[in-house]
Design an enzyme around this catalytic site. Structure first.
Site, PDB file in Angstrom:
ATOM      1  N   TYR A   1       0.851  -1.192   0.000  1.00 48.58           N
ATOM      2  CA  TYR A   1       0.000   0.000   0.000  1.00 48.58           C
ATOM      3  C   TYR A   1       0.890   1.246   0.000  1.00 48.58           C
ATOM      4  O   TYR A   1       1.091   1.887   1.036  1.00 48.58           O
ATOM      5  CB  TYR A   1      -0.925   0.005   1.226  1.00 48.58           C
ATOM      6  CG  TYR A   1      -1.959  -1.113   1.212  1.00 48.58           C
ATOM      7  CD1 TYR A   1      -2.026  -2.017   0.154  1.00 48.58           C
ATOM      8  CD2 TYR A   1      -2.875  -1.266   2.235  1.00 48.58           C
ATOM      9  CE1 TYR A   1      -2.957  -3.037   0.132  1.00 48.58           C
ATOM     10  CE2 TYR A   1      -3.820  -2.279   2.221  1.00 48.58           C
ATOM     11  CZ  TYR A   1      -3.852  -3.172   1.170  1.00 48.58           C
ATOM     12  OH  TYR A   1      -4.785  -4.177   1.154  1.00 48.58           O
TER      13      TYR A   1
ATOM     14  N   LYS B   1       5.526 -14.891  -0.346  1.00 51.24           N
ATOM     15  CA  LYS B   1       5.233 -15.301  -1.719  1.00 51.24           C
ATOM     16  C   LYS B   1       6.538 -15.131  -2.500  1.00 51.24           C
ATOM     17  O   LYS B   1       6.578 -14.551  -3.579  1.00 51.24           O
ATOM     18  CB  LYS B   1       4.101 -14.445  -2.305  1.00 51.24           C
ATOM     19  CG  LYS B   1       3.559 -14.935  -3.640  1.00 51.24           C
ATOM     20  CD  LYS B   1       2.955 -16.338  -3.598  1.00 51.24           C
ATOM     21  CE  LYS B   1       2.675 -16.838  -5.010  1.00 51.24           C
ATOM     22  NZ  LYS B   1       2.294 -18.268  -5.046  1.00 51.24           N
TER      23      LYS B   1
ATOM     24  N   ASP C   1      -0.763 -18.275  -0.863  1.00 55.36           N
ATOM     25  CA  ASP C   1      -1.850 -19.066  -1.458  1.00 55.36           C
ATOM     26  C   ASP C   1      -2.099 -20.339  -0.646  1.00 55.36           C
ATOM     27  O   ASP C   1      -3.236 -20.662  -0.291  1.00 55.36           O
ATOM     28  CB  ASP C   1      -1.578 -19.362  -2.943  1.00 55.36           C
ATOM     29  CG  ASP C   1      -0.116 -19.717  -3.236  1.00 55.36           C
ATOM     30  OD1 ASP C   1       0.711 -19.671  -2.298  1.00 55.36           O
ATOM     31  OD2 ASP C   1       0.190 -20.052  -4.390  1.00 55.36           O
TER      32      ASP C   1
ATOM     33  N   ASP D   1      -4.072  -7.924   5.331  1.00 57.33           N
ATOM     34  CA  ASP D   1      -5.433  -7.419   5.162  1.00 57.33           C
ATOM     35  C   ASP D   1      -6.356  -8.543   4.704  1.00 57.33           C
ATOM     36  O   ASP D   1      -7.427  -8.784   5.278  1.00 57.33           O
ATOM     37  CB  ASP D   1      -5.404  -6.276   4.127  1.00 57.33           C
ATOM     38  CG  ASP D   1      -6.708  -5.514   4.062  1.00 57.33           C
ATOM     39  OD1 ASP D   1      -7.576  -5.732   4.944  1.00 57.33           O
ATOM     40  OD2 ASP D   1      -6.867  -4.703   3.140  1.00 57.33           O
TER      41      ASP D   1
ATOM     42  N   ASP E   1      -9.409 -10.815   7.024  1.00 56.88           N
ATOM     43  CA  ASP E   1     -10.827 -10.942   6.683  1.00 56.88           C
ATOM     44  C   ASP E   1     -11.216 -12.408   6.525  1.00 56.88           C
ATOM     45  O   ASP E   1     -12.286 -12.845   6.958  1.00 56.88           O
ATOM     46  CB  ASP E   1     -11.154 -10.188   5.387  1.00 56.88           C
ATOM     47  CG  ASP E   1     -11.543  -8.735   5.639  1.00 56.88           C
ATOM     48  OD1 ASP E   1     -10.964  -8.129   6.560  1.00 56.88           O
ATOM     49  OD2 ASP E   1     -12.417  -8.215   4.918  1.00 56.88           O
TER      50      ASP E   1
END
Ligand code: NAI
Ligand code: MG
Length: 352
Positions: A138, A188, A221, A245, A249
């Site tokens: 971000y 990743k 993943d 983030d 969730d």
């Protein structure tokens, strides 16, 4: 008597419906545990204000918050304007200016909640996602080019700094050392070949200072799949801004409802106020009907009390959350019930 100066920013939609219950809970605890809370409400810092005056908060908004001990926020966002404008107009400036570099999101499956995941049994799923909160994916570095032409393009650079990654890793390792002593790092590094190997190297480097913590790393993943398949194997999960983030969730959904999930944006060095907010957004689909689940905001208020040095008061709240879910069938609609926000809050206050 200790007195804490609290900034209240209800924001938009259900944000304004869940903050008053949280405030009621705070007041009960202040009386019980002998501390005072002085509130300053910033009721119009919202999308409404933006649509009227062109800014989510006044030009000196951050200065108004600077001397507070903590900030309790509802949610911001409106279907009448783009989400990146509301987010970058209020939440992100607060997180960044006040160096709230740790975003802490605890996940628990409580007894009395049906997780949509078969293997997520109450009492067994209890972990924390530690999300890097001020850099990473971000970033404002980048731009748009050739706007409106067929060769239009957008570039956005992720920014990972040694200082920024190290401090959030240290926070996560230290938290794991106080809990069950297990840390999982989201990576990743197979696909993202610069920033993620750097992240992994720093995890390995920092682990040397926390020999009591066992750690591993998982590609994001595969980790997403494991959140669903084996949610009980985690203790502390540390992740970059974007990965954290999304994972939090997902984890909140595994725990039964995003309406319960709390978050803390911490400035661990305490140079600036920290901010506490439910994970959920302004929920325009149910806003104005008085049916929002206030537990995310209430649990966030408990995290605020913990940060302010009232761990015993915070525990009263999490105990009451466990009790209201285990011992009553009073539920808001997101948890399959019919209770309104105020009916649910009344039952909660009785148990508290
Ligand atoms: P959302 O969290 O607002 O809603 C997702 C779904 O969950 C909706 O169906 C909603 O009704 C339900 N839900 C959420 N919280 C609930 C609660 N406490 N009780 C009962 N049901 C609840 O996410 P969505 O729809 O993606 O975003 C809506 C707006 O909120 C957008 O403008 C978005 O940008 C903003 N947003 C703001 C956040 C913040 O202020 N921190 C975080 C996430 C979204
Ligand atoms: Mg989110």
């Amino acid at each position: 008597m200790t007195d804490h100066r609290i900034a209240l920013i209800p924001g938009d939609g259900i944000g304004a419906e869940v903050l008053p219950p949280a405030q009621q809970v705070l007041d009960v605890l202040g009386r019980r545990h002998g501390f005072g809370l002085t509130y300053t409400a910033y009721d119009d810092w919202s999308c409404e204000r933006y649509l009227r005056e062109g800014a989510m908060m006044p030009a000196d908004g951050l200065d108004q918050l600077r001397d507070k001990d903590a900030i309790l926020l509802g949610a911001v966002g409106s279907p009448r304007m783009p989400d990146h404008v509301s987010l970058w107009g209020l939440l992100i400036p607060i997180r960044r200016s006040f160096r709230q570099y740790v975003n802490l999101r605890p996940i628990r499956v409580f007894e009395g909640i049906d997780s949509p995941v078969r293997g997520a049994r109450p009492g067994e799923v209890d972990f924390v996602v530690v999300r890097e909160n001020v850099e990473g994916e971000y970033s404002q570095v980048g731009g748009r080019h050739n706007t409106g032409f067929p060769d239009e393009m957008a570039v956005q650079e992720a920014v990972f700094t040694r200082a920024g990654v190290t401090r959030v890793l240290d926070h996560a390792f230290a938290l794991a050392a106080q809990r069950k002593g297990r840390l999982t790092s989201a990576t990743k590094s197979n696909g993202i070949v610069h920033t993620m190997p750097f992240w992994d190297e720093l995890v390995a480097e920092r682990s040397a200072s926390f020999p009591q913590v066992g750690w591993d790393q998982e590609h994001i993943d595969a980790l997403a799949a494991k959140f669903v398949l084996e949610p009980d194997r985690f203790d502390v999960v540390v992740a970059s801004n974007l990965f954290g983030d999304i994972l939090s969730d997902l984890a909140a959904a595994v725990a039964g409802s995003i309406g319960i999930a709390p978050a803390a944006n911490l400035n661990p060095d305490r140079e600036f106020p920290s901010m506490f907010e439910p994970v959920h957004g302004s929920a325009p689909d149910i806003a104005g009907r008085g049916i929002a689940n206030p537990l995310g905001a209430i649990w966030s208020a408990a995290m605020m009390l913990d940060h302010l040095g009232h761990a015993d008061a915070a525990k009263d709240v999490t105990d009451a959350i466990a009790a209201v879910l285990a011992k009553t069938d009073v539920r808001t609609r997101d948890l399959g019930g019919t209770a309104t926000t105020s009916e649910f809050t009344e039952t909660f206050l009785e148990l508290l």
